[in-house]
Design a protein around this motif. Structure first.
Motif, mmCIF file in Angstrom:
data_model
loop_
_atom_site.group_PDB
_atom_site.id
_atom_site.type_symbol
_atom_site.label_atom_id
_atom_site.label_comp_id
_atom_site.label_asym_id
_atom_site.label_seq_id
_atom_site.Cartn_x
_atom_site.Cartn_y
_atom_site.Cartn_z
ATOM 1 N N TRP A 74 -9.354 3.066 6.428
ATOM 2 C CA TRP A 74 -9.027 4.370 6.747
ATOM 3 C C TRP A 74 -8.187 4.054 7.919
ATOM 4 O O TRP A 74 -7.207 4.788 8.147
ATOM 5 C CB TRP A 74 -9.866 5.443 6.255
ATOM 6 C CG TRP A 74 -10.246 5.384 5.379
ATOM 7 C CD1 TRP A 74 -11.160 5.780 4.295
ATOM 8 C CD2 TRP A 74 -9.345 5.203 3.175
ATOM 9 N NE1 TRP A 74 -11.229 5.009 3.387
ATOM 10 C CE2 TRP A 74 -10.262 5.327 2.020
ATOM 11 C CE3 TRP A 74 -7.963 4.653 3.459
ATOM 12 C CZ2 TRP A 74 -10.084 4.309 1.682
ATOM 13 C CZ3 TRP A 74 -8.442 4.025 2.025
ATOM 14 C CH2 TRP A 74 -8.306 4.462 1.365
ATOM 15 N N LYS A 75 -9.192 4.182 8.940
ATOM 16 C CA LYS A 75 -8.829 4.121 9.974
ATOM 17 C C LYS A 75 -7.695 3.008 10.680
ATOM 18 O O LYS A 75 -6.656 3.754 11.653
ATOM 19 C CB LYS A 75 -10.200 3.831 11.135
ATOM 20 C CG LYS A 75 -9.572 3.475 12.855
ATOM 21 C CD LYS A 75 -11.162 3.735 13.588
ATOM 22 C CE LYS A 75 -10.582 3.555 15.093
ATOM 23 N NZ LYS A 75 -9.434 3.259 15.659
ATOM 24 N N LEU A 76 -7.972 1.598 10.053
ATOM 25 C CA LEU A 76 -6.376 0.599 10.162
ATOM 26 C C LEU A 76 -5.672 1.530 9.650
ATOM 27 O O LEU A 76 -4.192 1.845 10.046
ATOM 28 C CB LEU A 76 -7.343 -0.518 9.305
ATOM 29 C CG LEU A 76 -6.445 -1.186 9.702
ATOM 30 C CD1 LEU A 76 -5.947 -1.854 10.983
ATOM 31 C CD2 LEU A 76 -6.795 -2.656 8.313
ATOM 32 N N LEU A 77 -5.623 2.221 8.715
ATOM 33 C CA LEU A 77 -4.035 2.915 8.267
ATOM 34 C C LEU A 77 -3.846 3.933 8.983
ATOM 35 O O LEU A 77 -2.435 3.758 8.710
ATOM 36 C CB LEU A 77 -4.267 3.758 6.908
ATOM 37 C CG LEU A 77 -5.152 2.353 5.260
ATOM 38 C CD1 LEU A 77 -5.036 3.097 4.502
ATOM 39 C CD2 LEU A 77 -3.810 0.964 5.602
ATOM 40 N N ARG A 114 -2.204 1.649 12.033
ATOM 41 C CA ARG A 114 -0.793 1.845 11.594
ATOM 42 C C ARG A 114 0.423 2.907 10.973
ATOM 43 O O ARG A 114 1.082 2.778 10.796
ATOM 44 C CB ARG A 114 -1.030 0.543 10.706
ATOM 45 C CG ARG A 114 -2.038 -0.736 11.286
ATOM 46 C CD ARG A 114 -2.030 -1.404 10.345
ATOM 47 N NE ARG A 114 -2.409 -2.661 10.929
ATOM 48 C CZ ARG A 114 -3.284 -3.973 10.697
ATOM 49 N NH1 ARG A 114 -2.285 -4.242 9.520
ATOM 50 N NH2 ARG A 114 -3.854 -4.674 10.694
ATOM 51 N N LYS A 115 0.093 4.129 10.657
ATOM 52 C CA LYS A 115 0.676 5.129 10.507
ATOM 53 C C LYS A 115 1.228 4.756 8.920
ATOM 54 O O LYS A 115 2.041 5.078 8.956
ATOM 55 C CB LYS A 115 2.223 4.953 11.487
ATOM 56 C CG LYS A 115 1.377 6.121 13.207
ATOM 57 C CD LYS A 115 2.670 5.866 13.912
ATOM 58 C CE LYS A 115 1.738 6.447 15.182
ATOM 59 N NZ LYS A 115 1.132 6.223 16.429
ATOM 60 N N MET A 116 -0.137 4.180 7.965
ATOM 61 C CA MET A 116 1.081 4.401 7.034
ATOM 62 C C MET A 116 -0.134 4.915 5.744
ATOM 63 O O MET A 116 -1.486 4.835 6.625
ATOM 64 C CB MET A 116 -0.193 2.337 7.164
ATOM 65 C CG MET A 116 0.183 1.874 5.370
ATOM 66 S SD MET A 116 -0.405 0.645 5.412
ATOM 67 C CE MET A 116 1.383 -0.259 5.048
ATOM 68 N N SER A 151 1.797 0.061 -2.714
ATOM 69 C CA SER A 151 3.666 -0.666 -3.053
ATOM 70 C C SER A 151 2.788 -1.940 -1.944
ATOM 71 O O SER A 151 3.520 -3.066 -2.672
ATOM 72 C CB SER A 151 4.095 -0.147 -2.218
ATOM 73 O OG SER A 151 3.882 1.192 -2.991
ATOM 74 N N VAL A 152 2.201 -2.347 -1.097
ATOM 75 C CA VAL A 152 2.197 -3.358 -0.317
ATOM 76 C C VAL A 152 1.150 -4.145 -0.196
ATOM 77 O O VAL A 152 1.339 -5.423 -0.549
ATOM 78 C CB VAL A 152 2.576 -3.143 1.352
ATOM 79 C CG1 VAL A 152 3.248 -2.535 2.097
ATOM 80 C CG2 VAL A 152 0.738 -2.387 2.222
ATOM 81 N N ALA A 153 0.224 -3.662 -1.011
ATOM 82 C CA ALA A 153 -0.945 -5.332 -1.405
ATOM 83 C C ALA A 153 -1.478 -4.494 -2.926
ATOM 84 O O ALA A 153 -1.179 -6.001 -3.753
ATOM 85 C CB ALA A 153 -2.724 -4.291 -0.885
#
Length: 70
Positions: free
Chosen positions: A9-12, A15-17, A24-26
């Protein structure tokens, strides 16, 4: 042992995702995102898809911790 996906969640956030974009991307379902949100187990295949989509290592998205009371 328990798993936590706080790193994901921090990574998202970094990355403002949004979670919906991750589906979708995964190529994972909304129910899989719900499992991740509740720190439930998902298959290694799912985690691999997420890592490939985000170009990161599994340690960047999941953390294994001791359960409370142990």
């Amino acid at each position: 042992m328990a798993v936590q996906y706080n790193k994901l969640w921090k990574l998202l956030i970094d990355r403002k995702m949004k979670k919906s974009a991750l589906t979708s991307v995964a190529g994972v379902s909304a129910s899989t995102i719900a499992k991740l949100s509740h720190d439930e187990y998902v298959s290694l295949e799912i985690l691999e898809r997420i890592c490939r989509a985000l170009h990161c290592d599994i340690g960047d998205v999941v953390e294994v911790t001791k359960e409370a009371g142990q």
